[in-house]
Design a protein around this motif. Structure first.
Motif, PDB file in Angstrom:
ATOM      1  N   ASP A 191       0.830  -1.201   0.000  1.00 35.84           N
ATOM      2  CA  ASP A 191       0.000   0.000   0.000  1.00 35.84           C
ATOM      3  C   ASP A 191       0.867   1.256   0.000  1.00 35.84           C
TER       4      ASP A 191
ATOM      5  N   ILE B 217       1.032   4.147  -2.950  1.00 35.55           N
ATOM      6  CA  ILE B 217       0.770   5.564  -2.680  1.00 35.55           C
ATOM      7  C   ILE B 217       1.964   6.425  -3.091  1.00 35.55           C
TER       8      ILE B 217
ATOM      9  N   PHE C 294      -2.335  17.145   0.950  1.00 36.60           N
ATOM     10  CA  PHE C 294      -3.150  15.970   0.677  1.00 36.60           C
ATOM     11  C   PHE C 294      -3.197  15.122   1.938  1.00 36.60           C
TER      12      PHE C 294
ATOM     13  N   PHE D 121      -4.482  11.003   3.420  1.00 37.04           N
ATOM     14  CA  PHE D 121      -5.038   9.669   3.247  1.00 37.04           C
ATOM     15  C   PHE D 121      -5.524   9.203   4.609  1.00 37.04           C
ATOM     16  N   TRP D 122      -6.541   8.393   4.629  1.00 34.90           N
ATOM     17  CA  TRP D 122      -7.033   7.869   5.897  1.00 34.90           C
ATOM     18  C   TRP D 122      -7.627   6.491   5.678  1.00 34.90           C
ATOM     19  N   GLU D 123      -7.779   5.806   6.750  1.00 37.87           N
ATOM     20  CA  GLU D 123      -8.404   4.487   6.757  1.00 37.87           C
ATOM     21  C   GLU D 123      -9.441   4.463   7.863  1.00 37.87           C
TER      22      GLU D 123
END
Length: 67
Positions: A18, A22, A38, A40-42
């Motif tokens: 992952d 990215i 920017f 990103f998250w989960e």
């Protein structure tokens, strides 16, 4: 969960894949445009409980974040 028990290294493999994706994707984007920020998250939880246990978070997430 059963896969993690049978193949403990799979979580690290998935996290590495992952991260590599990215990094490659952002490299291509940044070659074309300039961005200010920017993120990103989960998802860390479902509607009633965390998706992983605190022990798994300590084992897999903290080392990857420098914690």
């Amino acid at each position: 969960m059963h896969v993690v028990l049978r193949r403990p290294g799979i979580v690290e493999e998935m996290m590495e894949a992952d991260a590599a994706f990215i990094i490659a994707m952002m490299g291509q984007i940044l070659d074309v445009i300039a961005i200010d920020a920017f993120a990103f998250w989960e998802d860390m939880a479902y509607n009633c409980a965390p998706l992983i246990s605190p022990a798994m978070a300590r084992q897999y997430l903290l080392p990857a974040t420098g914690g």
